[in-house]
Scaffold this active site. Structure first.
Site, PDB file in Angstrom:
ATOM      1  N   SER A  64       0.770  -1.191   0.089  1.00  0.00           N
ATOM      2  CA  SER A  64       0.024   0.092  -0.035  1.00  0.00           C
ATOM      3  C   SER A  64       0.885   1.350   0.057  1.00  0.00           C
ATOM      4  CB  SER A  64      -0.950  -0.111   1.002  1.00  0.00           C
ATOM      5  OG  SER A  64      -0.193   0.227   2.540  1.00  0.00           O
ATOM      6  N   ASN A  65       1.989   1.257   0.817  1.00  0.00           N
ATOM      7  CA  ASN A  65       2.786   2.240   0.688  1.00  0.00           C
ATOM      8  C   ASN A  65       3.581   2.517  -0.667  1.00  0.00           C
ATOM      9  OD1 ASN A  65       3.582   3.903   3.494  1.00  0.00           O
ATOM     10  ND2 ASN A  65       3.121   1.676   3.972  1.00  0.00           N
ATOM     11  N   LEU A  91      11.243  -6.525   4.052  1.00  0.00           N
ATOM     12  CA  LEU A  91      11.755  -7.099   5.245  1.00  0.00           C
ATOM     13  C   LEU A  91      13.140  -7.699   5.267  1.00  0.00           C
ATOM     14  CD1 LEU A  91       8.416  -8.665   6.404  1.00  0.00           C
ATOM     15  CD2 LEU A  91       9.194  -6.428   7.100  1.00  0.00           C
ATOM     16  N   HIS A 114       9.598   2.973   9.091  1.00  0.00           N
ATOM     17  CA  HIS A 114       9.182   1.809  10.110  1.00  0.00           C
ATOM     18  C   HIS A 114       8.025   2.318  10.862  1.00  0.00           C
ATOM     19  CE1 HIS A 114      10.621  -1.287  12.705  1.00  0.00           C
ATOM     20  NE2 HIS A 114      10.212  -0.666  13.872  1.00  0.00           N
TER      21      HIS A 114
HETATM   22  C1  GRF Z   1       4.112  -0.627   6.720  1.00  0.00           C
HETATM   23  O1  GRF Z   1       3.372  -0.203   8.087  1.00  0.00           O
HETATM   24  C2  GRF Z   1       5.739  -0.297   6.919  1.00  0.00           C
HETATM   25  O2  GRF Z   1       6.072   0.628   8.126  1.00  0.00           O
HETATM   26  C3  GRF Z   1       5.881  -1.878   7.495  1.00  0.00           C
HETATM   27  O3  GRF Z   1       5.358  -2.578   6.782  1.00  0.00           O
HETATM   28  C4  GRF Z   1       4.281  -2.128   6.430  1.00  0.00           C
HETATM   29  C5  GRF Z   1       4.094  -2.421   4.904  1.00  0.00           C
HETATM   30  O4  GRF Z   1       2.696  -2.108   4.574  1.00  0.00           O
HETATM   31  N1  GRF Z   1       7.638  -1.804   7.600  1.00  0.00           N
HETATM   32  P1  GRF Z   1       2.224  -2.293   2.855  1.00  0.00           P
HETATM   33  O5  GRF Z   1       2.947  -3.216   2.130  1.00  0.00           O
HETATM   34  O6  GRF Z   1       3.191  -0.850   2.375  1.00  0.00           O
HETATM   35  O7  GRF Z   1       0.782  -2.099   2.991  1.00  0.00           O
END
Ligand code: GRF
Length: 191
Positions: free
Chosen positions: A14-15, A86, A105
């Site tokens: 999603s990010n 990750l 993070h």
């Molecule tokens: C986010 O909360 C980021 O901070 C963490 O993993 C999550 C990823 O979410 N490290 P997405 O895959 O962007 O939905």
């Protein structure tokens, strides 16, 4: 000239998608490459839809970052963004990009950082420990998990009946609203 960025993700992305939307019409930054280490990541079809290149980082093979490094160089990637990625970033990549790699993070580092501290693991612990605040940290990436120089933090005050699930949603909203802007500011300063 526009700066090319690569966005690396391990989760739903999603990010990554939010960053792409933010820079869609940017004159300064172009999301040139999206990368996931999940075999069936939906980010592959998403990349096709928006015309970005996609790379599957197959961490079942040895030296799996080498192919990525070559590809990133072929595409003239200037800056790397870890958005829920990750895997540990190798020294070679950090050196090559001379520190121009940032990560988001979902906690107020140094609290709840380090190996194994990601996603719901963090939010569950924050609730268990009855923390008053949580938040997000955006930082440069070095060779140790979650310990590079901090660029930006934003606090979130937990609600009375906050659960790990509701906290995760709030944190994600905060990530989406700040991460692209901080990426832009950081690129402007760094490159
Ligand atoms: C986010 O909360 C980021 O901070 C963490 O993993 C999550 C990823 O979410 N490290 P997405 O895959 O962007 O939905």
């Amino acid at each position: 000239m526009k700066k090319n960025i690569a966005v690396l993700a391990s989760g739903k992305g999603s990010n990554a998608k939010n960053i792409c939307a933010f820079f869609q019409k940017s004159e300064i930054v172009s999301v040139k490459l999206i990368c996931s280490n999940k075999k069936n990541s939906l980010l592959k079809s998403f990349s096709n839809e928006i015309g970005a290149n996609y790379y599957f980082l197959d961490n079942t093979s040895t030296c799996f970052f080498d192919g990525f490094i070559n590809y990133a160089q072929t595409l003239n990637i200037d800056f790397i963004v870890l958005a829920g990625f990750l895997l540990k970033v190798p020294k070679e990549l950090i050196e090559l990009y001379n520190g121009n790699i940032i990560n988001i993070h979902p906690s107020l580092l140094p609290k709840y950082g380090g190996k194994g501290m990601y996603g719901m693991n963090i939010h569950n612990l924050v609730i268990k420990n009855k923390e008053k605040y949580s938040g997000i940290t955006i930082h440069f990436v070095n060779e140790e998990y979650d310990s590079g120089a901090i660029i930006f933090q934003h606090n979130y005050e937990l609600k009375k009946n906050e659960t790990a699930e509701s906290l995760a949603k709030e944190i994600q909203k905060i990530e989406h609203s700040f991460f692209p802007k901080i990426i832009l500011e950081t690129i402007k300063k760094a490159l």
